[in-house]
Design an enzyme around this catalytic site. Structure first.
Site, PDB file in Angstrom:
ATOM      1  NE  ARG A 216      -3.886  -2.251   0.213  1.00 27.26           N
ATOM      2  CZ  ARG A 216      -4.479  -2.886  -0.776  1.00 27.26           C
ATOM      3  NH1 ARG A 216      -4.067  -2.699  -2.031  1.00 27.26           N
ATOM      4  NH2 ARG A 216      -5.469  -3.725  -0.537  1.00 27.26           N
TER       5      ARG A 216
ATOM      6  CG  ASN B  67      -2.682  -2.390  -6.448  1.00 26.04           C
ATOM      7  OD1 ASN B  67      -1.686  -2.784  -5.842  1.00 26.04           O
ATOM      8  ND2 ASN B  67      -3.886  -2.875  -6.233  1.00 26.04           N
TER       9      ASN B  67
ATOM     10  CG  ASP C 241      -3.001  -7.975  -8.577  1.00 18.00           C
ATOM     11  OD1 ASP C 241      -3.647  -8.906  -9.084  1.00 18.00           O
ATOM     12  OD2 ASP C 241      -3.093  -7.639  -7.386  1.00 18.00           O
TER      13      ASP C 241
ATOM     14  CG  ASP D  72      -4.394 -10.956  -3.825  1.00 17.11           C
ATOM     15  OD1 ASP D  72      -3.848  -9.834  -3.848  1.00 17.11           O
ATOM     16  OD2 ASP D  72      -5.513 -11.183  -4.344  1.00 17.11           O
TER      17      ASP D  72
END
Length: 428
Positions: A60, A90, A150, A303
């Site tokens: 993050r 991301n 992703d 994940d």
């Protein structure tokens, strides 16, 4: 650093052996080893594995430090037995330039709990329209080898082909989030009996399978490597199995939660079970387990997707997708794969260390427990049984689907290049 003697551990689940760590490397492996002045860890009955490697982690940072940071995420990784993780692109800003991937890489170096290998975005801003700076990210200090949008699918076949062609120059790999966007508009869960009964938008298996089929053919056409992220359906397994039988250079990962949980849990409307790709059926779960056991699926990847409380503690439709997984992954694999007799501990090492390191082309990780190798090691008490308590997580987020569930196994020690990052189950 001094010397550490791990005495009597079952190396990869085999016969008990002693392992002497001297500085950053393994100095001796055998029985009856004595080392004056060494710290001794009595490990009788415990399993010694190479440090785990995760190909798919969301840390993050930068941009969503309210859910996780590189520091808190690598602490969680160490507690889970990981010595290296791949940080997905991301973030905010997206990791689509050399500058951003180097920032993440340096934050990992500073954390000291776990090596962080950034994953670069395939396209600028994850928008699927223009290739990102793949070569520049590879040539940076971060030495990026894995590229993925992703969270979004590279659904344009021309862009995907160009990416596969580009990464061939430096032996890179494109990791695809297989989700045909037009088939999943408004989707909330797996398409099937449960979605029909609950009135929630269905997420058909073909949305995943069609992209995988296209991409293995593209990889074959250009002679490049493609990796399938979080494979989740029985049909996807068959496509990957067919591709491998043809000699296509494809690898695939499965998450721990897709090996255990099914879409029946969505009947609770608890958003902790909302994830992308969605939880599938019992038939899919069994097919995934068999594929991991026979090697069709190459690796387990967490994940790990942390979210702050407010993004999950809301109605189903508004909740974010994702689950944390670094601190529970090994326990879930023991529960679903080892204790069921599908694989042994040597195969756990293969699926959670050797193969992911090979796919990511990592140096110093995923190495045998033998003399001269870096002392990246994980010691596991496989006899332990306990309920999952997210209040004790090292991760900044608590969105685990296993709260209160009893799972086997506990990482007691993790070593990163000879330095203990976890001792007696707690951060050093």
């Amino acid at each position: 650093m001094g010397k550490t003697l791990i005495r009597g551990a079952k190396v990869l689940g085999g016969e008990p052996q002693d392992v002497l760590i001297d500085g950053e490397t393994i100095a001796e492996v055998g029985t009856g080893i004595s080392a004056e002045g060494a710290e001794v860890i009595e490990a009788e009955g415990k399993i010694l594995l190479p440090g785990l490697v995760d190909l798919h982690t969301h840390l993050r940072e930068p941009g969503r430090e309210d859910s996780e940071t590189v520091l808190t995420g690598t602490k969680a990784a160490a507690v889970g037995g990981y010595t290296s993780v791949h940080a997905m692109a991301n973030t905010f800003p997206v990791a689509d330039t050399a500058g951003v991937v180097e920032q993440v890489w340096r934050l990992g170096k500073e954390s000291g709990y776990c090596d962080v290998q950034p994953v670069g975005a395939v396209t600028v801003g994850l928008e699927g329209k223009k290739l990102a700076e793949l070569g520049a990210m590879h040539d940076s200090a971060a030495n990026v080898r894995v590229f993925s949008d992703d969270g979004k699918c590279v659904d344009d076949a021309v862009i995907m082909r160009r990416a596969l062609e580009y990464v061939k120059a430096f032996d890179g790999v494109v990791a695809q989030h297989a989700q045909e966007p037009r088939l999943t508009e408004g989707a909330q869960m797996n398409e099937g009996i449960v979605s029909a009964e609950l009135g929630l938008g269905g997420w058909p298996a073909v949305a995943e399978e069609s992209i995988i089929a296209r991409d293995v053919l593209l990889a074959d056409h250009v002679g490049s490597r493609v990796h399938i992220c979080h494979l989740s359906t029985a049909g996807s397994v068959e496509i990957v199995r067919w591709a491998k039988s043809r000699g296509i250079d494809v690898t695939a990962e499965v998450t721990p939660h897709h090996l255990l949980l099914t879409d029946e849990l969505v009947r609770t409307y608890n958003p902790v079970y909302k994830v992308n790709p969605p939880l599938r059926t019992e038939r899919d779960v069994m097919a995934l387990r068999e594929a991991l056991a026979d090697g069709t699926i190459d690796v387990v990847a967490t994940d790990h997707a942390p979210h702050p409380h407010e993004d999950k503690d809301c109605e189903w439709g508004a909740a974010a997708m994702g689950m944390v997984g670094l601190e529970t992954a090994l326990s879930v694999i023991q529960h679903t794969m080892v204790d069921t007799g599908l694989i042994d501990w040597a195969q756990v090492a293969d699926r959670m260390s050797f193969r992911p390191a090979a796919i990511g082309r990592l140096e110093g990780h995923g190495r045998p427990v033998s003399v001269g190798e870096p002392a990246n090691l994980t010691l596991v008490d496989s006899a332990y049984r306990g309920a999952v308590d997210p209040a004790g997580f090292a991760s900044r987020s608590r969105n685990t689907p296993y709260e209160g569930r009893e799972l086997p196994g506990r990482v007691t020690h993790t070593f990163l290049r000879g330095r203990a990052t976890v001792v007696d189950g707690k951060l050093a």
